[in-house]
Design a protein around this motif. Structure first.
Motif, PDB file in Angstrom:
ATOM      1  N   PRO A 202      -7.507   0.075   4.355  1.00  0.00           N
ATOM      2  CA  PRO A 202      -6.023   0.094   4.070  1.00  0.00           C
ATOM      3  C   PRO A 202      -5.125   1.550   4.601  1.00  0.00           C
ATOM      4  CG  PRO A 202      -6.491  -0.315   2.118  1.00  0.00           C
ATOM      5  CD  PRO A 202      -7.997  -0.136   2.214  1.00  0.00           C
ATOM      6  N   ILE A 203      -4.590   1.583   5.155  1.00  0.00           N
ATOM      7  CA  ILE A 203      -3.390   3.029   5.016  1.00  0.00           C
ATOM      8  C   ILE A 203      -2.153   3.428   4.989  1.00  0.00           C
ATOM      9  CG2 ILE A 203      -3.453   2.424   8.094  1.00  0.00           C
ATOM     10  CD1 ILE A 203      -3.736   5.330   8.879  1.00  0.00           C
ATOM     11  N   SER A 204      -1.669   3.775   5.115  1.00  0.00           N
ATOM     12  CA  SER A 204      -0.259   3.740   5.176  1.00  0.00           C
ATOM     13  C   SER A 204       0.828   4.151   6.081  1.00  0.00           C
ATOM     14  CB  SER A 204       0.142   5.549   3.587  1.00  0.00           C
ATOM     15  OG  SER A 204       0.309   7.018   4.593  1.00  0.00           O
TER      16      SER A 204
ATOM     17  N   PHE B 267      -1.647   0.005  -3.631  1.00  0.00           N
ATOM     18  CA  PHE B 267      -2.670   1.390  -4.520  1.00  0.00           C
ATOM     19  C   PHE B 267      -2.505   0.823  -5.165  1.00  0.00           C
ATOM     20  CE2 PHE B 267      -1.740   3.438   0.091  1.00  0.00           C
ATOM     21  CZ  PHE B 267      -3.014   3.201   0.357  1.00  0.00           C
ATOM     22  N   LEU B 268      -3.762   1.645  -5.729  1.00  0.00           N
ATOM     23  CA  LEU B 268      -3.459   1.147  -7.722  1.00  0.00           C
ATOM     24  C   LEU B 268      -3.015   1.916  -8.266  1.00  0.00           C
ATOM     25  CD1 LEU B 268      -7.197  -0.866  -8.151  1.00  0.00           C
ATOM     26  CD2 LEU B 268      -4.661  -2.038  -8.217  1.00  0.00           C
ATOM     27  N   ARG B 269      -2.655   3.204  -7.895  1.00  0.00           N
ATOM     28  CA  ARG B 269      -2.767   4.726  -8.610  1.00  0.00           C
ATOM     29  C   ARG B 269      -1.383   4.898  -8.418  1.00  0.00           C
ATOM     30  NH1 ARG B 269      -7.305   9.741  -8.042  1.00  0.00           N
ATOM     31  NH2 ARG B 269      -8.962   8.942  -8.096  1.00  0.00           N
ATOM     32  N   ASP B 270      -0.948   4.078  -8.104  1.00  0.00           N
ATOM     33  CA  ASP B 270       0.768   4.703  -7.680  1.00  0.00           C
ATOM     34  C   ASP B 270       1.347   2.992  -6.426  1.00  0.00           C
ATOM     35  OD1 ASP B 270       3.196   4.693  -7.013  1.00  0.00           O
ATOM     36  OD2 ASP B 270       3.114   6.517  -6.295  1.00  0.00           O
ATOM     37  N   ALA B 271       1.894   1.991  -7.146  1.00  0.00           N
ATOM     38  CA  ALA B 271       1.917   0.362  -7.066  1.00  0.00           C
ATOM     39  C   ALA B 271       2.921   0.795  -5.749  1.00  0.00           C
ATOM     40  CB  ALA B 271       2.587  -0.279  -8.306  1.00  0.00           C
TER      41      ALA B 271
END
Length: 72
Positions: free
Chosen positions: A20-22, A55-59
């Motif tokens: 994954p990439i933002s 992303f798990l750390r920041d939905a």
């Protein structure tokens, strides 16, 4: 199957990876605006070429990667 994709969507698709990439990173890699990247991602998702991942750390953050295509 043939897709008529805009040039920006092709640029974004070629910049995608298996991880994954933002959208912000995609904009940096392609030298496209973030708005253009978001539009390209929308088109790619509608055509089943891109997978959206939270992303798990920041939905609130999302990542995008190439979807695994199966022949047939």
């Amino acid at each position: 199957m043939y897709f008529a994709l805009p040039k920006s969507a092709l640029q974004v698709f070629n910049a995608l990876e298996d991880k994954p990439i933002s959208s912000k990173e995609l904009a940096r890699r392609t030298n496209l605006s973030e708005r253009t990247v978001r539009y390209a991602l929308k088109i790619l998702k509608e055509n089943g070429l891109v997978e959206e991942i939270f992303f798990l750390r920041d939905a609130r953050r999302r990542g995008y990667k190439r979807k695994k295509l199966t022949p047939g």
